[in-house]
Design an enzyme around this catalytic site. Structure first.
Site, PDB file in Angstrom:
ATOM      1  N   ASP A  86       0.813  -1.218   0.000  1.00 39.05           N
ATOM      2  CA  ASP A  86       0.000   0.000   0.000  1.00 39.05           C
ATOM      3  C   ASP A  86       0.845   1.265   0.000  1.00 39.05           C
ATOM      4  OD1 ASP A  86      -2.244  -1.444  -0.173  1.00 39.05           O
ATOM      5  OD2 ASP A  86      -2.728  -1.374   1.982  1.00 39.05           O
ATOM      6  N   CYS A  87       1.916   1.272   0.805  1.00 39.05           N
ATOM      7  CA  CYS A  87       2.741   2.477   0.809  1.00 39.05           C
ATOM      8  C   CYS A  87       3.829   2.460  -0.257  1.00 39.05           C
ATOM      9  CB  CYS A  87       3.319   2.752   2.193  1.00 39.05           C
ATOM     10  SG  CYS A  87       3.999   1.314   3.004  1.00 39.05           S
ATOM     11  N   TYR A  88       4.170   1.255  -0.752  1.00 40.93           N
ATOM     12  CA  TYR A  88       5.193   1.129  -1.796  1.00 40.93           C
ATOM     13  C   TYR A  88       4.605   0.344  -2.978  1.00 40.93           C
ATOM     14  CZ  TYR A  88       8.490   2.541   1.834  1.00 40.93           C
ATOM     15  OH  TYR A  88       9.153   3.213   2.813  1.00 40.93           O
TER      16      TYR A  88
END
Ligand code: SF4
Ligand code: SF4
Lengths: 389, 134
Positions: free
Chosen positions: A130-132
């Protein structure tokens, strides 16, 4: 008896009137003037070594891509780098080989390229989170483009080392170079009378935090090196086999390919030649006595590399003066010697460090923490969970 | 008198010819066999010839007339001075004493004239400063 402090020496360096000599010059001075006068005259003795130091590598932080990627596999010029770290950090080891085409190119070459200012091909893959969200990237980096790039070498600057020879029928390809059959040659790897840890054998002045010359730039001693040991034989107060080592750290920026060089040992693998120089403050006469030890007084054990065991016993001891003469006598046979470390470069480094101190670019540091005084090297046995506790 | 090095390549039919004998007898040449190899496709001989320049030229012409391929060896290996770290690893490897450590300045000197083109230094040089000439 004369005593000197770090503060006094640094004050002299600042004023431009410190007396700095290379270890070779200090030896000559002691020979002509005697130890007492030499101690009075000299503030700092510079040392140097340039040889294969396999335990080397560099940490790099690449910066974040758009969209970002958490790199789980990284290749630099097709050489795998270790990535079990944060999202865009990696460690490239000197001995890591390029994937695919064998063993001629590896981590040491990547580091040399970076220091040379060349572009290096970066490939990375990630899981996608999700963040990467990104899953792969294919780009180029250089020392200019990355955030940090610093060498961290867990084991460098060995205090003395064995001399390798080969009694067997066939040539051996080792990290000590090619060893010809029937004692055809003998190879060694220490700068002897110029080598840093041999000039301060008990490491009174070299500890964590000591500022050093590393690869052409300025670095620091970070920790005791791996396989650091103090339970070793001594001759003339100097270890006569491999003893202490250093873990060192320093910025790749500022280094030069003159003092960092990728090596390829045919039939063995890759390594990296690292240039290290350490200033020895002449705090008292004992320091001067050690710093002025000559190749005649420093000895190394001769080992038969055809015995493939950690328990091979030294056959004899030879001095660095003998080794450097070009031949040593082994069992009545004259055997040609070769050095793996460059005495020429060791001299250049000691000179360079002297110049840096004279030009006030380099002052001395007192170690933040001294090195251990009681360490032995353990071995690895195959044993059970219970036996290891 | 001058000394020159040649690589001679023989086709199988020539392997039994007394070529070296004729070089000595008819052309008054002295020579030293530095390396000899015989393979399926013929033989290869690396020789160093010592003699009058004109005689060497005639000897070479004779060999070529016989169908021997003659290749003069000027530079078989070269030393990349920038890449060489002057370690000295090659010094004890070279069988011809063509590589020497200068104990005045600790630099390694390569004597091309003594080189017998064995190639051993090329693989033994860790920073790959000794290179085969293509
Ligand atoms: S090719 Fe052979 S003879 Fe020539 S320098 Fe190298 S090792 Fe010596
Ligand atoms: S082994 Fe290579 S680097 Fe070392 S002295 Fe010989 S040519 Fe130079």
């Amino acid at each position: 008896m004369l005593k000197r402090t770090y503060e006094e020496i640094n004050a002299k360096i600042e004023k431009g009137d410190a007396v700095v000599m290379t270890a070779e010059e200090a030896i000559q001075l002691v020979e002509s003037q005697g130890i007492e006068k030499a101690t009075k005259e000299v503030d700092v003795v510079t040392t140097g070594t340039f040889g294969a130091m396999c335990s080397s590598g560099a940490f790099i932080n690449f910066g974040h891509a758009e969209p970002p990627i958490r790199m789980s596999k990284v290749w630099l010029n097709d050489v795998p780098a270790y990535t079990g770290l944060a999202a865009v950090d990696a460690y490239i080891g000197a001995t890591e080989e390029r994937e695919g085409d064998g063993h001629e190119y590896g981590g040491a070459h990547v580091i040399e390229s970076l220091i040379a200012g060349e572009a290096v091909h970066l490939r990375a893959t990630g899981r996608g989170t999700d963040c990467y969200p990104r899953r792969d990237i294919d780009t180029y980096i250089s020392l200019k483009s990355v955030n940090q790039a610093y060498m961290y070498n867990p084991r460098n600057a060995y205090q003395n080392y064995g001399v390798a020879t080969n009694s067997s029928e066939k040539a051996l390809f080792t990290y000590m170079g090619k060893l010809l059959p029937h004692y055809g040659n003998a190879t060694y790897s220490s700068a002897g009378q110029l080598s840093p840890l041999l000039k301060d054998p008990q490491m009174r002045t070299i500890g964590m935090g000591t500022r050093i010359f590393l690869g052409g730039g300025i670095g620091y001693v970070a920790w005791e090196g791996t396989q650091f040991k103090t339970n070793i034989p001594y001759r003339n107060g100097v270890p006569s086999s491999s003893g202490r080592t250093l873990a060192v750290i320093g910025d790749l920026r500022g280094m030069s390919t003159e003092f960092i060089r990728a090596l390829d040992f045919h039939g063995y693998g890759l390594s990296m030649a690292v240039g290290i120089g350490i200033p020895i403050p002449i705090l008292d006469q004992d320091m001067m006595t050690c710093a002025a030890r000559t190749d005649e007084e420093i000895f190394a054990p001769v080992l038969d590399y055809s015995i493939q065991s950690r328990n091979r016993k030294p056959m004899m001891e030879v001095s660095y003066a003998q080794l450097r003469s070009g031949t040593v006598e082994l069992f009545g046979k004259k055997v040609k010697t070769s050095s793996l470390s460059s005495y020429y470069k060791a001299k250049v480094i000691a000179e360079r460090l002297k110049k840096m101190i004279n030009e006030k670019q380099f002052t001395l540091t007192r170690p933040a923490v001294a090195m251990p005084t009681d360490r032995s090297q353990k071995v690895l046995e195959v044993c059970s969970k219970e036996e290891v506790l | 008198m001058s000394k020159r090095k040649f690589n001679l390549y023989f086709i199988p039919e020539l392997v039994n010819e007394p070529i070296t004998y004729i070089l000595v007898k008819d052309f008054d040449l002295k020579f030293n066999i530095l390396r000899a190899e015989v393979k399926e496709k013929g033989g290869q001989l690396l020789i160093e010839v010592d003699g009058k320049p004109a005689q060497i030229t005639k000897g070479v012409a004779y060999l070529q007339g016989m169908g021997v391929k003659v290749e003069e060896l000027n530079e078989f290996v070269t030393k990349d001075e920038e890449r060489c770290t002057n370690c000295g690893m090659c010094v004890s490897i070279c069988p011809a004493d063509a590589i020497e450590m200068d104990r005045q300045n600790w630099k390694v000197i390569f004597h091309l004239d003594k080189c017998i083109a064995c190639g051993l230094c090329v693989s033994s040089c860790p920073p790959k400063a000794m290179k085969l000439k293509a």
